[in-house]
Design a protein around this motif. Structure first.
Motif, PDB file in Angstrom:
ATOM      1  N   PRO A  20      39.174  -3.716  -5.995  1.00 13.38           N
ATOM      2  CA  PRO A  20      38.184  -4.068  -5.369  1.00 13.38           C
ATOM      3  C   PRO A  20      37.490  -2.856  -4.693  1.00 13.38           C
ATOM      4  O   PRO A  20      38.426  -1.924  -4.630  1.00 13.38           O
ATOM      5  CB  PRO A  20      38.267  -5.277  -4.317  1.00 13.38           C
ATOM      6  CG  PRO A  20      39.673  -5.188  -4.094  1.00 13.38           C
ATOM      7  CD  PRO A  20      40.418  -4.519  -5.338  1.00 13.38           C
ATOM      8  N   PHE A  21      36.189  -2.681  -4.304  1.00 15.03           N
ATOM      9  CA  PHE A  21      35.735  -1.183  -3.724  1.00 15.03           C
ATOM     10  C   PHE A  21      35.241  -1.573  -2.279  1.00 15.03           C
ATOM     11  O   PHE A  21      34.726  -2.563  -1.686  1.00 15.03           O
ATOM     12  CB  PHE A  21      34.378  -0.850  -4.560  1.00 15.03           C
ATOM     13  CG  PHE A  21      34.871  -0.552  -5.876  1.00 15.03           C
ATOM     14  CD1 PHE A  21      35.542   0.510  -6.197  1.00 15.03           C
ATOM     15  CD2 PHE A  21      34.260  -1.592  -6.919  1.00 15.03           C
ATOM     16  CE1 PHE A  21      35.762   0.866  -7.579  1.00 15.03           C
ATOM     17  CE2 PHE A  21      34.477  -1.345  -8.403  1.00 15.03           C
ATOM     18  CZ  PHE A  21      35.473  -0.235  -8.540  1.00 15.03           C
ATOM     19  N   SER A  22      35.415  -0.543  -1.473  1.00 11.49           N
ATOM     20  CA  SER A  22      35.020  -0.683  -0.083  1.00 11.49           C
ATOM     21  C   SER A  22      33.942   0.592  -0.019  1.00 11.49           C
ATOM     22  O   SER A  22      34.159   1.707  -0.681  1.00 11.49           O
ATOM     23  CB  SER A  22      36.153  -0.681   0.882  1.00 11.49           C
ATOM     24  OG  SER A  22      37.166   0.422   0.790  1.00 11.49           O
ATOM     25  N   TYR A  23      33.189   0.381   1.266  1.00 10.57           N
ATOM     26  CA  TYR A  23      32.222   1.329   1.364  1.00 10.57           C
ATOM     27  C   TYR A  23      32.146   1.779   2.808  1.00 10.57           C
ATOM     28  O   TYR A  23      32.054   0.868   3.756  1.00 10.57           O
ATOM     29  CB  TYR A  23      30.737   0.892   1.027  1.00 10.57           C
ATOM     30  CG  TYR A  23      30.753   0.548  -0.701  1.00 10.57           C
ATOM     31  CD1 TYR A  23      30.569   1.400  -1.646  1.00 10.57           C
ATOM     32  CD2 TYR A  23      30.995  -0.944  -0.933  1.00 10.57           C
ATOM     33  CE1 TYR A  23      30.530   1.022  -3.082  1.00 10.57           C
ATOM     34  CE2 TYR A  23      30.939  -1.077  -2.258  1.00 10.57           C
ATOM     35  CZ  TYR A  23      30.774  -0.354  -3.269  1.00 10.57           C
ATOM     36  OH  TYR A  23      30.616  -0.811  -4.311  1.00 10.57           O
ATOM     37  N   GLN A  24      32.046   3.150   3.104  1.00  4.62           N
ATOM     38  CA  GLN A  24      31.795   3.387   4.443  1.00  4.62           C
ATOM     39  C   GLN A  24      30.687   4.634   4.392  1.00  4.62           C
ATOM     40  O   GLN A  24      30.819   5.766   3.728  1.00  4.62           O
ATOM     41  CB  GLN A  24      32.865   3.991   5.204  1.00  4.62           C
ATOM     42  CG  GLN A  24      32.811   4.421   6.592  1.00  4.62           C
ATOM     43  CD  GLN A  24      32.091   3.274   7.628  1.00  4.62           C
ATOM     44  OE1 GLN A  24      32.759   2.485   7.691  1.00  4.62           O
ATOM     45  NE2 GLN A  24      30.983   3.566   8.063  1.00  4.62           N
ATOM     46  N   TRP A  25      29.564   4.347   4.993  1.00  2.00           N
ATOM     47  CA  TRP A  25      28.412   5.501   5.242  1.00  2.00           C
ATOM     48  C   TRP A  25      28.444   6.231   6.332  1.00  2.00           C
ATOM     49  O   TRP A  25      29.122   5.906   7.159  1.00  2.00           O
ATOM     50  CB  TRP A  25      27.229   4.625   5.303  1.00  2.00           C
ATOM     51  CG  TRP A  25      26.672   3.883   3.841  1.00  2.00           C
ATOM     52  CD1 TRP A  25      26.999   2.757   3.522  1.00  2.00           C
ATOM     53  CD2 TRP A  25      26.260   4.489   2.722  1.00  2.00           C
ATOM     54  NE1 TRP A  25      26.677   2.455   2.269  1.00  2.00           N
ATOM     55  CE2 TRP A  25      25.917   3.656   1.761  1.00  2.00           C
ATOM     56  CE3 TRP A  25      25.420   5.747   2.424  1.00  2.00           C
ATOM     57  CZ2 TRP A  25      25.351   3.829   0.566  1.00  2.00           C
ATOM     58  CZ3 TRP A  25      25.016   6.071   1.050  1.00  2.00           C
ATOM     59  CH2 TRP A  25      24.919   4.958   0.200  1.00  2.00           C
ATOM     60  N   THR A  30      29.764  11.618  10.526  1.00  2.00           N
ATOM     61  CA  THR A  30      30.272  10.670  11.707  1.00  2.00           C
ATOM     62  C   THR A  30      29.963   9.084  11.003  1.00  2.00           C
ATOM     63  O   THR A  30      28.753   8.896  10.322  1.00  2.00           O
ATOM     64  CB  THR A  30      29.234  10.620  12.959  1.00  2.00           C
ATOM     65  OG1 THR A  30      29.829  11.801  13.514  1.00  2.00           O
ATOM     66  CG2 THR A  30      29.538   9.623  13.820  1.00  2.00           C
ATOM     67  N   ALA A  31      30.890   8.407  10.895  1.00  2.00           N
ATOM     68  CA  ALA A  31      30.924   7.279  10.241  1.00  2.00           C
ATOM     69  C   ALA A  31      29.703   6.057  11.036  1.00  2.00           C
ATOM     70  O   ALA A  31      29.561   6.047  12.322  1.00  2.00           O
ATOM     71  CB  ALA A  31      32.117   6.228  10.477  1.00  2.00           C
ATOM     72  N   ILE A  32      28.923   5.550  10.241  1.00  2.00           N
ATOM     73  CA  ILE A  32      27.829   4.759  10.809  1.00  2.00           C
ATOM     74  C   ILE A  32      28.483   3.296  10.798  1.00  2.00           C
ATOM     75  O   ILE A  32      28.868   2.728   9.863  1.00  2.00           O
ATOM     76  CB  ILE A  32      26.656   4.611   9.892  1.00  2.00           C
ATOM     77  CG1 ILE A  32      26.137   6.099   9.598  1.00  2.00           C
ATOM     78  CG2 ILE A  32      25.520   3.609  10.544  1.00  2.00           C
ATOM     79  CD1 ILE A  32      24.974   6.153   8.583  1.00  2.00           C
ATOM     80  N   THR A  33      28.339   2.825  12.154  1.00  2.00           N
ATOM     81  CA  THR A  33      28.986   1.221  12.426  1.00  2.00           C
ATOM     82  C   THR A  33      28.383   0.564  11.520  1.00  2.00           C
ATOM     83  O   THR A  33      26.951   0.236  11.751  1.00  2.00           O
ATOM     84  CB  THR A  33      28.848   1.229  13.940  1.00  2.00           C
ATOM     85  OG1 THR A  33      29.403   2.310  14.699  1.00  2.00           O
ATOM     86  CG2 THR A  33      29.597  -0.132  14.349  1.00  2.00           C
ATOM     87  N   GLY A  34      29.052  -0.245  11.057  1.00  2.00           N
ATOM     88  CA  GLY A  34      28.580  -1.524  10.121  1.00  2.00           C
ATOM     89  C   GLY A  34      28.020  -1.115   8.833  1.00  2.00           C
ATOM     90  O   GLY A  34      27.564  -2.080   8.201  1.00  2.00           O
ATOM     91  N   ALA A  35      27.936   0.015   8.505  1.00  2.00           N
ATOM     92  CA  ALA A  35      27.336   0.314   7.073  1.00  2.00           C
ATOM     93  C   ALA A  35      28.482   0.261   6.114  1.00  2.00           C
ATOM     94  O   ALA A  35      29.181   1.525   5.812  1.00  2.00           O
ATOM     95  CB  ALA A  35      26.702   1.668   7.325  1.00  2.00           C
ATOM     96  N   THR A  36      28.758  -0.774   5.649  1.00  2.00           N
ATOM     97  CA  THR A  36      29.907  -0.869   4.762  1.00  2.00           C
ATOM     98  C   THR A  36      29.524  -1.650   3.430  1.00  2.00           C
ATOM     99  O   THR A  36      30.449  -2.131   2.743  1.00  2.00           O
ATOM    100  CB  THR A  36      31.162  -1.659   5.345  1.00  2.00           C
ATOM    101  OG1 THR A  36      30.513  -2.855   5.970  1.00  2.00           O
ATOM    102  CG2 THR A  36      31.522  -1.137   6.754  1.00  2.00           C
ATOM    103  N   GLY A  37      28.070  -1.305   3.170  1.00  2.00           N
ATOM    104  CA  GLY A  37      27.868  -2.142   1.888  1.00  2.00           C
ATOM    105  C   GLY A  37      27.569  -1.002   0.822  1.00  2.00           C
ATOM    106  O   GLY A  37      27.669   0.300   1.038  1.00  2.00           O
TER     107      GLY A  37
END
Length: 339
Positions: A20-25, A30-37
């Motif tokens: 499976p794949f995971s995503y972090q924008w 700087t990581a964007i909170t909640g941006a994991t699609g």
């Protein structure tokens, strides 16, 4: 990706390989909170959203980072136009300064109608006339939007004036001069006599309260309005009081002709009325009064009232009618010879 402020922006990625794949924008590192699609969206962008957006995709074996930039164009704004008031023949200029993301285009309008060729940040009229008065607008168009700013051009009316009128008055009378200004005010006034300012004479009217000979002359008023000054002049003439010479006393015999005459001086026109013993003589309204054949009943005092521009003047003379001589005797005489 380039967007205008207020528009939506959306980044997406499609992963390949063994999940499976995971995503972090990430934005600008700087990581964007909640941006994991696999998709990241901004509903309404603003200038603060400009930056580099990356997504870290993690699969069974490794991670992969892909990036893209978001450019947010600024909305077009423009500095306000200033209302302009001019006199005929002067130049008028409207100008605006655009802000935001260009390139910018411009279109000027007068009273809602496009002005042909008026496509620069500034619109000028070299020499205005009354027909140029109106509402001037500029439509400024940038990358994201258009904005319209407007201002008015007012063309003042040149100053003109009617009056004063020439006056002829009698000594001791009032002399009232007046003028009526037209055009765009406010108006100021300065009266002059024979080219010299009259102290305190700064109204639309000027009065000489008790005119004497030295008040005669040329009276001018300088009327100043928004655009120009005009000078109107009139003359004050002092009438000369009425006087008269004659008539002279007359002594005549019955049947002779009696002629009374007078000579008027002063300012006319003159009228005449002859009277005998304080009673007006009907139709006797000339400078001369004649009786073709006098009799004893014509004897008396004859006066003439001479009326001129300023006053009446009365002169009198007497008519004496001599009595014809008479005599008694001699009587017839009868005498004897030698007596």
């Amino acid at each position: 990706m380039t967007r205008c402020a207020g528009q939506s922006a959306s980044f997406s990625v499609t992963a390949s390989g063994t999940g499976p794949f995971s995503y972090q924008w990430i934005k600008d590192g700087t990581a964007i909170t909640g941006a994991t699609g696999n998709t990241f969206s901004i509903a309404s962008v603003s200038g603060a959203d400009t930056g580099t957006y990356c997504v870290v995709v993690t699969g069974a074996c490794n991670s992969l980072t892909n990036c893209a930039s978001l450019t947010v164009n600024l909305s077009t704004t423009a500095s306000a136009l200033s209302n302009v008031t001019r006199c005929p023949g002067q130049s008028a200029s409207f100008s605006t300064t655009a802000s935001g993301n260009g390139p910018f285009s411009y279109q000027w309008l007068k009273d809602g109608v496009d002005i042909s060729g008026a496509t620069a940040p500034t619109y000028s009229i070299a020499s205005v006339s009354a027909a140029d008065a109106g509402a001037y607008c500029v439509v400024v168009t940038g990358t994201c939007n258009s904005i319209t700013n407007c201002a008015s051009l007012t063309v003042n009316e040149p100053t003109s004036a009617t009056g004063p009128a020439d006056l002829a008055v009698c000594p001791g009378s009032e002399a009232d001069f007046s003028t009526t200004a037209n055009g765009t005010g406010p108006f100021s006034y300065q009266w002059r006599k024979d080219g010299v300012d009259i102290s305190g004479a700064t109204n639309a009217n000027y009065t000489v309260d008790f005119a004497i000979g030295t008040d005669a002359g040329a009276y001018c008023v300088v009327i100043s309005g928004a655009c120009n000054s005009v000078t109107n002049c009139a003359n004050l003439t002092l009438n000369t009081p009425t006087t008269a010479s004659g008539p002279s006393d007359l002594t005549l015999c019955p049947g002779q002709t009696a002629v009374f005459s007078t000579t008027a001086s002063g300012t006319g026109p003159f009228t005449y009325q002859w009277g005998k013993d304080n009673v007006n003589i009907s139709g006797a309204t000339n400078s001369t009064y004649a009786i073709a054949s006098v009799s004893a009943t014509d004897a008396g005092t004859y006066c003439v009232v001479v009326t001129g521009a300023c006053n009446n003047f009365i002169n009198c003379a007497t008519l004496t009618v001599n009595t014809p001589p008479t005599a008694i005797g001699p009587s017839d005489v009868t005498v004897c010879q030698g007596a």
